[in-house]
Design an enzyme around this catalytic site. Structure first.
Site, PDB file in Angstrom:
ATOM      1  N   ASP A   1      -2.844   0.002 -10.507  1.00  0.00           N
ATOM      2  CA  ASP A   1      -2.297  -1.034 -11.375  1.00  0.00           C
ATOM      3  C   ASP A   1      -2.104  -2.391 -10.705  1.00  0.00           C
ATOM      4  O   ASP A   1      -2.007  -3.408 -11.382  1.00  0.00           O
ATOM      5  CB  ASP A   1      -0.955  -0.574 -11.962  1.00  0.00           C
ATOM      6  CG  ASP A   1       0.111  -0.320 -10.900  1.00  0.00           C
ATOM      7  OD1 ASP A   1      -0.202  -0.403  -9.697  1.00  0.00           O
ATOM      8  OD2 ASP A   1       1.266  -0.025 -11.273  1.00  0.00           O
ATOM      9  N   HIS A   2      -2.030  -2.444  -9.375  1.00  0.00           N
ATOM     10  CA  HIS A   2      -1.647  -3.679  -8.696  1.00  0.00           C
ATOM     11  C   HIS A   2      -2.815  -4.613  -8.373  1.00  0.00           C
ATOM     12  O   HIS A   2      -2.593  -5.780  -8.077  1.00  0.00           O
ATOM     13  CB  HIS A   2      -0.919  -3.352  -7.389  1.00  0.00           C
ATOM     14  CG  HIS A   2       0.564  -3.180  -7.545  1.00  0.00           C
ATOM     15  ND1 HIS A   2       1.112  -2.304  -8.443  1.00  0.00           N
ATOM     16  CD2 HIS A   2       1.617  -3.763  -6.903  1.00  0.00           C
ATOM     17  CE1 HIS A   2       2.433  -2.344  -8.351  1.00  0.00           C
ATOM     18  NE2 HIS A   2       2.768  -3.236  -7.432  1.00  0.00           N
TER      19      HIS A   2
ATOM     20  N   ASP B   1       7.474   1.988  -5.001  1.00  0.00           N
ATOM     21  CA  ASP B   1       7.623   0.679  -5.619  1.00  0.00           C
ATOM     22  C   ASP B   1       9.099   0.518  -5.943  1.00  0.00           C
ATOM     23  O   ASP B   1       9.743   1.470  -6.408  1.00  0.00           O
ATOM     24  CB  ASP B   1       6.776   0.565  -6.885  1.00  0.00           C
ATOM     25  CG  ASP B   1       6.691  -0.856  -7.405  1.00  0.00           C
ATOM     26  OD1 ASP B   1       5.632  -1.486  -7.242  1.00  0.00           O
ATOM     27  OD2 ASP B   1       7.687  -1.332  -7.971  1.00  0.00           O
TER      28      ASP B   1
ATOM     29  N   ARG C   1      11.034 -10.058 -11.530  1.00  0.00           N
ATOM     30  CA  ARG C   1      11.240 -10.704 -10.232  1.00  0.00           C
ATOM     31  C   ARG C   1      10.605 -12.088 -10.268  1.00  0.00           C
ATOM     32  O   ARG C   1       9.546 -12.268 -10.849  1.00  0.00           O
ATOM     33  CB  ARG C   1      10.617  -9.831  -9.140  1.00  0.00           C
ATOM     34  CG  ARG C   1      11.014 -10.177  -7.733  1.00  0.00           C
ATOM     35  CD  ARG C   1      10.760  -9.000  -6.793  1.00  0.00           C
ATOM     36  NE  ARG C   1      11.773  -7.981  -6.942  1.00  0.00           N
ATOM     37  CZ  ARG C   1      11.652  -6.734  -6.490  1.00  0.00           C
ATOM     38  NH1 ARG C   1      10.535  -6.355  -5.908  1.00  0.00           N
ATOM     39  NH2 ARG C   1      12.632  -5.876  -6.639  1.00  0.00           N
TER      40      ARG C   1
ATOM     41  N   SER D   1      10.742  -5.879  -2.866  1.00  0.00           N
ATOM     42  CA  SER D   1       9.893  -4.722  -3.096  1.00  0.00           C
ATOM     43  C   SER D   1      10.142  -3.613  -2.077  1.00  0.00           C
ATOM     44  O   SER D   1      10.747  -3.826  -1.029  1.00  0.00           O
ATOM     45  CB  SER D   1       8.419  -5.131  -3.029  1.00  0.00           C
ATOM     46  OG  SER D   1       8.138  -6.150  -3.946  1.00  0.00           O
TER      47      SER D   1
ATOM     48  N   ARG E   1       7.985  -2.596  -0.261  1.00  0.00           N
ATOM     49  CA  ARG E   1       6.774  -2.910   0.491  1.00  0.00           C
ATOM     50  C   ARG E   1       6.917  -2.555   1.973  1.00  0.00           C
ATOM     51  O   ARG E   1       7.439  -3.320   2.773  1.00  0.00           O
ATOM     52  CB  ARG E   1       6.492  -4.405   0.315  1.00  0.00           C
ATOM     53  CG  ARG E   1       5.104  -4.850   0.606  1.00  0.00           C
ATOM     54  CD  ARG E   1       4.915  -6.276   0.120  1.00  0.00           C
ATOM     55  NE  ARG E   1       5.103  -6.379  -1.325  1.00  0.00           N
ATOM     56  CZ  ARG E   1       5.251  -7.519  -1.982  1.00  0.00           C
ATOM     57  NH1 ARG E   1       5.237  -8.650  -1.337  1.00  0.00           N
ATOM     58  NH2 ARG E   1       5.403  -7.520  -3.286  1.00  0.00           N
TER      59      ARG E   1
END
Length: 804
Positions: free
Chosen positions: A133-134, A198, A493, A688, A690
């Protein structure tokens, strides 16, 4: 926002509704009390819950605690160790948990799978899924963008698909949908515990599921079957009364709450909602609220299981889940008291560490931003705030949808005001983009005519992917970088530069309805609740209050076959697709272990001022293509950080005074074998999940991050990669340390050897003068995390354990 009543349904849907209502009424009278077995997931949950009640006795538990503690690997060890015999669990206990599943988006799945592959296991220990999806850029429209995205990223998608086949993971192809929406539609079930790579994974809390955002190394822990550790969160209660009306929406509740709590207010907490107002919210509305709990730093957020939850399960063709949940809640455990039953709500009398009460009937729309999701302004005050702050009054784009606000309810509420504007002859004055959250949502909206309404109005429907929300937006309006402009989005965000890479784009967050109405006005000072627009024939037009449907009148349309999930058993003969010459993917080399002594000779690479998010440390957007190639993506490390001593962005100075970008200097020091640290301010690593924001500094030679405070996920990610996160005991010591200073640790090695027990200090030697002083620091290192750091990384330890 009223729930759909039975009178609005017809045919099969009406009969199903009556049948389900009878089922729930029967459940309430303990019809299921004589059932002798449960589905495996609930059987395991029930067994653990019975043990939790045995250990804690009659202690009142919140819903979050019931679900969380019922996923412990060893109930007694976690709940009774260092907790005053179970009376002081929150904030003290180290919970070792066994989640039910892991969900990964394509950007983070690359590194998670590369780490998992290093463990040389034939399959994952628990179910998992991959969601592409990203990596799809939003630009011209769904079909063109998807085709271009697949062509550009085929190497990564091939890798992910081949890994899914080899290890037996569910694979959701590009265009199938955004991870959080897809998880809500397919995997979220009341009482489950999931991890997601995520930060917005808590979206599933809208369906009474504990879901926690983590980094890839955390996901690997769960995937190999090891217990996953979490410091027991405190619980922040939010009691809702009243009922939303007119323009107010669930998005406004979380925007308002973000303003109350700030981006740090939820750190170390689970946010649990309760009260009569909960019963007035839709399941997807509750998911929106939980999704944005990440913006206040919360570990996760959760709602009780309600009638709306059951309706959503039915609409997504999971009627059996409704029956299972009813049976489970009325399945008797040990003893005759009410505690023998697991209810998807807090125990009567359960205590919260903090409690906030919000009357939904008094809530007005809010707009948050720019540049931070907690700068909250009521709509009635937004015009004057824009003018006082001299923010742009022209709106350049309105973007709705994303994982946060793409539900059927969101879109039909927007449709109601678009139809009214269309009938008055109006068109949006600002560019208008729509992002469906999943193929199921897209197909249902198309079936029911909603998408056609948006397209007729001039809206551009993007692919079922993250797109502009994660920085994958190729703007078509000629707004260049450096141009000050304003956009409104229904995203979650809005950090500086996040959406389009332009640091001067101001992103304001609002509900889809507010975004859409203001797109028609083309102005940030327009208030659709009170103001009017002039129609082409000179009449005054005022938007009606939006209204929509909680869900479709018939179950959701599944959509195109090509976007259905690919599920398969593990195939050991499948070859994982990684080219040795790839610029996108690279196998990992293990990090070196911690030395057999305290650290010495570290230099301060840069002292950072202000907000330093994971976007700051490891930007997304065009860098997403390197998520599977650690050397390449490390070239963006801290490249939007502000140098506290000069005020410059992405500038650092070598010991000889030469000027470099921050990643350039970090790489130079890596080549010289010069270890380093960063000094920063509050909430370092906000944003995030991340893990690249921890991996990249570690790869380039970072050993310590010293700051005033950390965001939860990032602090954990650092420890998993062997970087030691230390918090300044006295915040004023931040002012004493400068770039180029030399730092040694005092007591760190002993603390690690003692499983996280012990005091740590930093010995600072000033550059130039040679002055020395000690800086006391605090840490949150557990016994297991100390082992990760000593081994060099969690992966080093997991790989060793898996090979035994």
């Amino acid at each position: 926002m009223r729930p759909i009543d039975l009178a609005s349904r017809s045919g099969v849907a009406l009969r199903r509704a009556f049948q389900t209502q009878q089922l729930r009424q029967a459940a309430g009278s303990r019809q299921y009390s004589n059932i002798t077995s449960l589905p495996p997931t609930y059987e395991k949950l029930h067994s653990k819950y019975t043990e939790v009640r045995r250990v804690l006795g009659a202690q009142r538990l919140t819903l979050a605690e019931k679900i969380l503690y019922s996923h412990l690997d060893n109930v007694e060890e976690s709940l009774l160790n260092n907790t005053n015999n179970g009376r002081d669990i929150r904030g003290k206990a180290n919970l070792k948990l066994k989640p039910d599943r892991v969900n990964m988006q394509d950007a983070s799945a690359q590194m998670a799978l590369l780490q998992f592959m290093s463990c040389n296991l034939p399959q994952t220990a628990i179910p998992a899924s991959i969601h592409c999806d990203h990596l799809i850029v939003g630009s011209k429209g769904a079909d063109d963008d998807l085709q271009a995205g697949i062509q550009t990223n085929h190497e990564v998608f091939d890798f992910l698909e081949s890994a899914a086949k080899k290890y037996g993971l569910d694979f959701w192809a590009p265009g199938a949908g955004i991870i959080h929406q897809t998880v809500l539609e397919n995997y979220a079930i009341p009482g489950l515990m999931m991890l997601g790579t995520d930060s917005h994974s808590p979206n599933a809390g809208g369906l009474s599921t504990i879901t926690i955002g983590v980094g890839g190394a955390d996901a690997v822990e769960a995937l190999v079957g090891a217990p996953w550790e979490l410091k027991a969160p405190k619980v922040l209660g939010v009691r809702l009364t009243g009922k939303l009306s007119n323009w107010a929406s669930p998005k406004d509740l979380i925007l308002h709450l973000a303003g109350l709590l700030t981006v740090r207010g939820g750190t170390g907490y689970i946010v649990e909602y309760s009260g009569p107002g909960v019963e007035t919210l839709s399941c997807t509305g509750m998911a929106t609220i939980c999704n944005m709990g990440a913006e206040i730093g919360a570990t996760t957020s959760i709602f009780p299981y309600t009638e709306a939850s059951a309706r959503y399960l039915e609409a997504t063709r999971r009627e059996q889940a409704v029956r299972n949940a009813a049976a489970f809640q009325n399945f008797p455990g040990a003893g005759a008291s009410e505690d023998a039953y697991f209810r998807f709500k807090a125990d009567e009398g359960a205590q919260y560490d903090e409690l906030i009460e919000i009357d939904l009937s008094k809530l007005e729309p809010h707009i948050n931003g720019p540049h931070t999701p907690d700068l909250s302004t009521p709509l009635s005050q937004f015009k004057s705030t824009v003018q006082e702050q001299k923010w742009p009054e022209k709106l350049s784009a309105g973007l709705i949808g994303s994982c946060t606000n793409s539900s059927y309810e969101d879109m039909t509420r927007v449709e109601s005001i678009v139809r009214a504007a269309e009938e008055a002859g109006l068109k949006p004055k600002a560019d208008f983009y729509v992002t469906p959250g999943s193929e199921q949502i897209r197909a249902t909206l198309e079936r029911d005519g909603t998408l056609q309404t948006f397209e007729k109005a001039g809206g551009i429907v993007l692919s079922n992917a993250c797109g502009p929300c994660i920085g994958q937006w190729k703007r078509q309006d000629g707004v260049e970088k450096g141009t000050v402009n304003a956009i409104l989005t229904s995203y979650n965000r809005n950090f500086r530069g996040r959406n389009d890479g332009n640091l001067d784009t101001m992103n304001f967050l609002a509900s889809p309805e507010i975004v859409t109405a203001m797109a028609y006005a083309g102005s940030t000072t327009f208030n659709p609740v009170t103001d009017s627009l002039t129609t082409p024939d000179g009449k005054e037009f005022k938007f009606p209050a939006p209204h929509g449907l909680e869900g479709p009148k018939t179950p959701f349309d599944i959509g195109k076959d090509v976007f259905k999930v690919a599920s398969q058993p593990p195939n050991p003969n499948e070859k994982v697709a990684i080219s040795p010459t790839s610029e996108r993917l690279a196998l990992l080399e293990p990090f070196e272990p911690f030395p057999n002594s305290d650290l010495s000779g570290l230099k301060v690479l840069v002292k950072v001022s202000g907000k330093c998010t994971t976007d700051t440390i490891s930007a997304a957007g065009p860098w997403l293509k390197y998520k599977g190639h650690l050397p390449n993506i490390s070239a963006n490390t801290l490249n939007t950080a502000v140098n506290a001593e000069t005020g410059e962005v992405n500038v650092a100075y070598d010991l000889d005074g030469s000027k470099h970008t921050i990643p350039e200097l970090a790489n130079l020091w890596k080549e010289r074998n010069q270890p380093w640290l960063v000094v920063a301010e509050h909430n370092y690593g906000e944003g995030s999940a991340r893990e690249h924001a921890a991996l990249q500094p570690r790869y380039l030679g970072a050993r310590i991050i010293a700051c005033k405070s950390f965001a939860r996920i990032h602090e954990t990610n650092l420890k998993k990669q062997g970087v030691v996160p230390l918090t300044l005991a006295n915040e004023q010591d931040y002012d004493k340390i400068a770039a180029g200073d030399e730092v040694a640790t005092v007591g760190l090695y002993d603390m690690l050897q003692n499983g996280g027990q012990g005091e740590v200090q930093l010995k600072v030697t000033k550059k130039g003068t040679g002055e020395e002083f000690l800086v006391p620091v605090k840490h949150q290192v557990s016994k297991d995390q100390a082992g990760f750091i000593l081994a060099g990384s969690a992966l080093n330890l997991l790989s060793k354990s898996a090979s035994v």
